[in-house]
Design a protein around this motif. Structure first.
Motif, PDB file in Angstrom:
ATOM      1  N   UNK A  16      12.648  -1.756   2.595  1.00  0.00           N
ATOM      2  CA  UNK A  16      13.694  -0.630   1.393  1.00  0.00           C
ATOM      3  C   UNK A  16      14.163  -0.390   2.273  1.00  0.00           C
ATOM      4  N   UNK A  17      14.575   1.087   2.207  1.00  0.00           N
ATOM      5  CA  UNK A  17      15.813   1.985   2.943  1.00  0.00           C
ATOM      6  C   UNK A  17      15.036   2.967   2.949  1.00  0.00           C
ATOM      7  N   UNK A  18      14.037   2.957   3.655  1.00  0.00           N
ATOM      8  CA  UNK A  18      13.319   3.388   4.382  1.00  0.00           C
ATOM      9  C   UNK A  18      13.288   3.799   5.770  1.00  0.00           C
ATOM     10  N   UNK A  46       8.698  -9.433  -5.948  1.00  0.00           N
ATOM     11  CA  UNK A  46       8.754  -8.134  -5.545  1.00  0.00           C
ATOM     12  C   UNK A  46       7.350  -7.467  -6.955  1.00  0.00           C
ATOM     13  N   UNK A  50       2.664  -5.543  -5.875  1.00  0.00           N
ATOM     14  CA  UNK A  50       0.907  -4.055  -4.928  1.00  0.00           C
ATOM     15  C   UNK A  50       1.026  -4.568  -3.829  1.00  0.00           C
ATOM     16  N   UNK A  63       5.071   1.735   2.564  1.00  0.00           N
ATOM     17  CA  UNK A  63       6.539   2.154   2.009  1.00  0.00           C
ATOM     18  C   UNK A  63       7.376   1.594   2.625  1.00  0.00           C
ATOM     19  N   UNK A  65       7.407  -2.289   2.257  1.00  0.00           N
ATOM     20  CA  UNK A  65       8.001  -3.556   1.975  1.00  0.00           C
ATOM     21  C   UNK A  65       8.059  -2.931   0.332  1.00  0.00           C
ATOM     22  N   UNK A  66       9.027  -3.652  -0.157  1.00  0.00           N
ATOM     23  CA  UNK A  66      10.148  -3.756  -1.418  1.00  0.00           C
ATOM     24  C   UNK A  66       9.160  -4.136  -2.057  1.00  0.00           C
ATOM     25  N   UNK A  67       8.710  -3.402  -2.323  1.00  0.00           N
ATOM     26  CA  UNK A  67       7.558  -4.082  -4.059  1.00  0.00           C
ATOM     27  C   UNK A  67       6.924  -2.012  -4.809  1.00  0.00           C
ATOM     28  N   UNK A  68       6.265  -2.694  -5.408  1.00  0.00           N
ATOM     29  CA  UNK A  68       5.331  -1.436  -5.555  1.00  0.00           C
ATOM     30  C   UNK A  68       4.633  -1.244  -4.953  1.00  0.00           C
ATOM     31  N   UNK A  69       4.125  -0.032  -4.413  1.00  0.00           N
ATOM     32  CA  UNK A  69       3.301  -0.141  -3.446  1.00  0.00           C
ATOM     33  C   UNK A  69       2.155   2.070  -3.743  1.00  0.00           C
TER      34      UNK A  69
ATOM     35  N   UNK B 312      -2.961   3.392 -12.771  1.00  0.00           N
ATOM     36  CA  UNK B 312      -1.486   3.337 -11.819  1.00  0.00           C
ATOM     37  C   UNK B 312      -1.140   1.982 -12.935  1.00  0.00           C
ATOM     38  N   UNK B 475      10.735  -1.208  -8.707  1.00  0.00           N
ATOM     39  CA  UNK B 475       9.971  -0.859  -7.645  1.00  0.00           C
ATOM     40  C   UNK B 475      10.068  -0.172  -7.055  1.00  0.00           C
ATOM     41  N   UNK B 476       8.648   0.906  -6.604  1.00  0.00           N
ATOM     42  CA  UNK B 476       9.224   1.986  -6.155  1.00  0.00           C
ATOM     43  C   UNK B 476       7.810   2.540  -5.453  1.00  0.00           C
ATOM     44  N   UNK B 477       7.237   3.013  -4.640  1.00  0.00           N
ATOM     45  CA  UNK B 477       6.193   3.645  -3.853  1.00  0.00           C
ATOM     46  C   UNK B 477       5.832   5.212  -4.436  1.00  0.00           C
TER      47      UNK B 477
END
Lengths: 344, 652
Positions: A16-18, A46, A50, A63, A65-69, B312, B475-477
């Protein structure tokens, strides 16, 4: 239904970009990389992946991993993951927890997600300490651990995560450690297992519990005390010079010397991932006198919880029409006829 | 005691507005079945009614004991009925224990019907009677009709050759037959029901019918100079349509199913057994064909967390509990508020704190619902006022949850959950659907004109988009840490926390704009006194205000469904009254909310005995505001501590 066709990704696609906010040198970095290296090899998608976590250093994982989280609350990740899998069994769910999150505040939920056999991968990062709250001893800390909350040393006996998992009915139990080159293979085996796959990952907390796993995890010298398990293969370690045999009279494991590679002569046992009793003995081996059992300790799938729920729901719905009007009018009813008195 | 003295015993009243009958017997005597069938007969006779069942708390209580008593109370009449009654006029006691447990509730001058066949030395001992109350004069302030129902039943079913035990099991039908005679009811629907129920055992059906007829004939033919008189209550005119009786727990379950359908979503219900909320889990577990998944979790926390997980993943997550369980769910509610996911939380309130009164009713979780979470954690709260109202409230909770992306708490209580009332079966098509739209593509553009995803962008209601995992490219967190107002990425900068706290509050405050303005249930929109209630106090308040108005008192009833946020016009409405009285079954919680939110001089009237308000208690409280008004006698009212049937009142 989601498309589960394997897709092509690279490690970069899972970043991710984090900005990653673990302490420099933390074992979590190595685990994150191992996961990001493994996911492309699994053909993971991706959009269908989750990551669910609780609270703690390890639980920041989603945070990055570029997937759902979903970063949830302390100890409860198994319950969220169960709801997610029941609502959409097609999602590929990875749960990230730690020794405090998973075995202390969340021990109850970990027990039930394992016993129910929800189809997901559980990575328990065991650093034997509370890192995010600045170093208190944890349920896996060894007796005598000095910490801010135990300045005279902890007096309670630690829990053994893999023994716990087996005890509550887990059908897949494995071990690895943060910097191990074998970690991706362990994760791949966990992913291949249909059901709750429990992986204990020893993780070095360089700030509060530095190098406590060095006896087996140190890059140099640790290998001597690693017993990497392979289904159907002899239980050999220390470069094949030692092995584990089963003492049938005492019903326990023993370390034996292997001369000239003749493990059969030394009576070394073969690993069997479907042998639950052997799994119990392997995870209970006292480290020091014995090596650390690593890799896939137990792998014997059973039908998953969500498949049973879905099958039962489908069976209960068979031939029934979801007619709400009919449902509302069910049971003993009566009719009030229209009349002049009908003025209300 | 002026009020009580003014009440005439039923046996001598020519045509009372309403009658309260309590059937009480051993748990093996079939009292719930008898009550249920008497209820149906009452409904068919066109009377309005309300019922309340009481089962022993003990799972398998020994026969004949005080804690094995099971009772069923029904209040019915030719007028609108909103409560299970202040006190029974008639007590039917099938054994000494049933008499002992329920006697204190009976109105002075009320009628006792007792089965002498069960008043043996052994049963008297079990009920801890030193002497037979039917003979020792201790029942002097009531009318007593005691005869050997057991023997009469045996006699009536003799031709069917049943065993002793089976023959005696027909006692409840004999008693029902007598009750049908007393209230001038048609036996045919009961006969039809018995034939259908025992279609596979026609002898049993015939025996029960014979017992029913014999009980009826006993009332008709016996020369009873005593207290037994036939009483006919006129029908209460109700709107035309199809009716059934419904309990609050059933209504909540059906309302949730309807709500999920209107939202066009499958429903996920995560629950954990707790009294009195478990009934909702039991009902929903049998409705799988409506797209309902029920999950009995390992604890209350896992129940709500699994429901949030399901939300969710794109289903309508629902959880349910009672006070202690709701307390455990608090942290997870905060997460649902923080991640802005829809969720319905049903709280069937019971007496507290701690384990409190598990089987008794109270409204003492209002502070918990409105204020009971860490941080600024606003959450809409709505309250059902009756069993039937719980259906609409459950739909409303679903609507708010999905339209505002928020958890919503629906408050019911032990009374609503267990009580039953007639319900005009609604047409599902008469409810406006609120289908959910999930986000399927990126919803913003960056400075360079590239599409991007903002999971916390807000619509006109202040709600964020609902994004299902599995959706390509989105995809997002999300998580419980404070986040950036747009991207949702971790961001605990001062500006972000201020913005997000404000946004969460504004969103929930805005719910008030989407609900109907508060109406006045009874009376004028201005005046001397407004009685403001919420939840299950509706029934007794409604009756008390009705009676006070009949006396000419200038009092109005305002009953609030949307407890948080309050309806936008409520403040102005209340300012039109000289006095505001807030009766509630707690120590004054809604009073605090009204004072806080509206700066009005709301006065509390509180009760925490585990029993609902009596109508008479409220009449008295209202009367105090009208001293000197002609015909307003006022006077003290002794609260009836056993207004609802309960073995635990004597045997806690």
């Amino acid at each position: 239904m989601n498309d589960m066709t394997p897709i092509t990704t690279t490690l970069k696609d899972w970043e991710t970009d984090q900005e990653v906010r673990w302490c420099p040198g933390c074992g979590d970095y190595a685990i994150l990389k191992a996961v990001q290296r493994t996911l492309p090899q699994l053909g993971a998608d991706p959009k269908n992946t989750v990551f669910v976590s609780g609270i703690g250093c390890s639980s920041r994982f989603p945070y990055y991993v570029e997937s759902y989280g979903f970063h949830t609350i302390h100890g409860r990740a198994p319950a969220f993951a169960t709801g997610i899998k029941l609502a959409n069994p097609e999602l590929d769910v990875w749960m990230v927890t730690g020794d405090g999150d998973g075995l202390s505040i969340g021990g109850n939920h970990l027990m039930h997600v394992l016993r129910r056999n929800v189809n997901l991968q559980i990575m328990l990062f065991n650093n034997e300490i509370y890192g995010l709250t600045k170093g208190q001893y944890s349920p896996t800390s060894r007796e005598g651990t000095l910490s801010p909350s135990t300045p005279l040393g902890s007096v309670d006996r630690p829990a053994n995560p893999c023994a716990f998992a087996l005890g509550v009915g887990a059908r897949f139990v494995a071990r690895g450690f943060d910097v191990s080159k074998n970690l991706p293979d362990v994760l791949k085996a966990a992913h291949a297992h249909q059901g709750a796959a429990f992986v204990e990952i020893f993780q070095n907390c360089i700030v509060y519990n530095k190098d406590v796993f060095n006896d087996f995890a140190a890059p140099k010298g640790g290998e001597e005390r690693q017993l990497w398990l392979q289904d159907g293969q002899p239980l050999l370690f220390a470069n094949g010079t030692k092995g584990i045999s089963l003492n049938r009279d005492k019903c326990c494991l023993e370390v034996v010397d292997v001369v000239d590679g003749d493990w059969e002569a030394a009576g070394v046992a073969l690993h069997d991932v479907k042998n639950r009793a052997l799994a119990h003995m392997l995870v209970e081996m006292p480290f020091g006198a014995f090596p650390m059992a690593l890799g896939v300790i137990y792998d014997d799938p059973r039908p998953t919880f969500e498949s049973a729920v879905i099958a039962q729901n489908a069976k209960a719905s068979e031939g029934k029409v979801a007619d709400l009007a009919k449902l509302l009018a069910k049971g003993q009813t009566w009719t009030v006829e229209a009349s002049d008195a009908d003025h209300i | 005691m002026a009020t009580l003295a003014a009440e005439k015993p039923v046996a001598t009243a020519p045509a009372p507005e309403a009658v309260v009958v309590r059937f009480a017997g051993d748990s093996g005597d079939g009292m719930q079945l008898t009550g249920g069938q008497f209820t149906l007969s009452t409904a068919l006779a066109g009377n309005d009614l309300a019922t309340f069942p009481d089962f022993p708390a003990e799972i398998r209580a020994p026969q004949g004991t005080l804690f094995g008593v099971s009772a069923f109370q029904i209040n019915f009449g030719s007028t609108e009925i909103d409560t299970a009654g202040d006190a029974p006029d008639v007590l039917i006691a099938m054994n000494p224990a049933a008499l002992k447990v329920n006697l204190a509730a009976l109105k002075p001058g009320g009628l006792i019907i007792a089965d002498t066949g069960e008043f043996s030395k052994r049963n008297l001992d079990k009920a801890k009677y030193d002497s037979n109350p039917l003979e020792d004069g201790s029942l002097a302030k009531w009318d007593v009709l005691a005869f050997d129902i057991s023997a009469l039943t045996m006699e009536s079913v003799k031709p069917f050759g049943l065993g002793n035990k089976e023959a005696l099991r027909c006692k409840n039908m004999w008693t029902l037959g007598l009750a049908l005679w007393m209230f001038d009811r048609d036996r045919q629907p009961l006969i039809d029901w018995l034939k259908a129920k025992f279609a596979k055992a026609p002898t049993i059906a015939d025996a029960n019918i014979a017992a029913l007829n014999a009980g009826h004939a006993y009332g008709e033919t016996a020369e009873l100079a005593g207290p037994l008189k036939k009483l006919h209550l006129e029908a209460y005119p109700q709107p035309a349509g199809l009716y059934r009786t419904i309990t609050g727990a059933e209504a909540v379950s059906l309302g949730l199913v309807a709500g999920a359908q209107l939202a066009n979503l499958p429903m996920f219900f995560g629950g954990y057994p707790i009294t009195p909320a478990s009934a909702i889990l039991h009902h929903l577990a049998r409705l799988k064909e409506f797209g309902v998944t029920t999950f009995q979790a390992e604890d209350e926390i896992a129940a709500i967390c699994s429901a949030i997980g399901a939300s969710y993943a794109g289903q309508l997550g629902v959880t349910s509990s009672s006070g202690p369980g709701i307390a455990l769910k608090g942290e997870a509610m905060g997460l649902a508020i923080m991640t802005e996911l829809p969720l319905v939380i049903v709280n069937s309130q019971r007496g507290g704190p701690s384990t409190g009164l598990p089987t008794k009713t109270e409204q003492s979780d209002l502070y918990q619902a409105v204020y009971g979470r860490n941080g600024d954690a606003p959450m809409p709260v709505i309250a059902a006022r009756s069993p039937a109202d719980a259906f609409d409230c459950a739909i409303e909770a679903c609507r708010i949850a999905v339209q505002y992306m928020t958890p919503v708490m629906l408050l019911t209580d032990g009374y609503i959950a267990n009580a039953a009332e007639p319900w005009k079966v609604p047409d599902p098509a008469s409810y406006e659907p609120f289908p959910v739209t999930f986000l399927t593509g990126k919803n913003a553009t960056d400075e360079d004109g590239n599409e991007k995803l903002l999971p916390f962008a807000r619509d006109e209601k202040g709600a964020r988009p609902w994004i299902k995992p599995g959706t390509p490219g989105l995809m997002h967190r999300i998580g419980g840490i404070e986040k950036n107002p747009g991207t949702g990425n971790i961001d605990y900068s001062p500006a972000s926390h201020q913005l997000m706290t404000d946004a969460r509050k504004a969103k929930v405050d805005g719910v008030a704009q989407g609900v109907p303005p508060q109406d006045v249930t009874l009376g004028n929109t201005t005046g001397k006194l407004a009685v403001v209630g919420w939840g299950s106090t509706y029934g007794p308040i409604h009756q008390a205000v009705r009676r006070a108005r009949a006396k000419g008192l200038d009092v109005s009833q305002i009953h609030v469904r949307h407890v948080w946020p309050l309806p936008a016009n409520l403040g102005d409405l209340l300012k039109g009254f000289d006095n505001i009285l807030v009766p509630e079954m707690n120590t004054g919680q809604f009073k605090t909310v009204l004072r806080d939110q509206l700066l009005v001089d709301a006065r509390p009237l509180t009760k925490t005995s585990g029993q609902p308000f009596q109508i008479a208690e409220l009449e008295e409280a209202i009367a105090a505001y009208f001293d000197g008004v002609p015909d307003n006698e006022g006077g003290e009212v002794d609260a009836n501590s056993q207004q609802l049937p309960s073995p635990e009142t004597v045997n806690p």
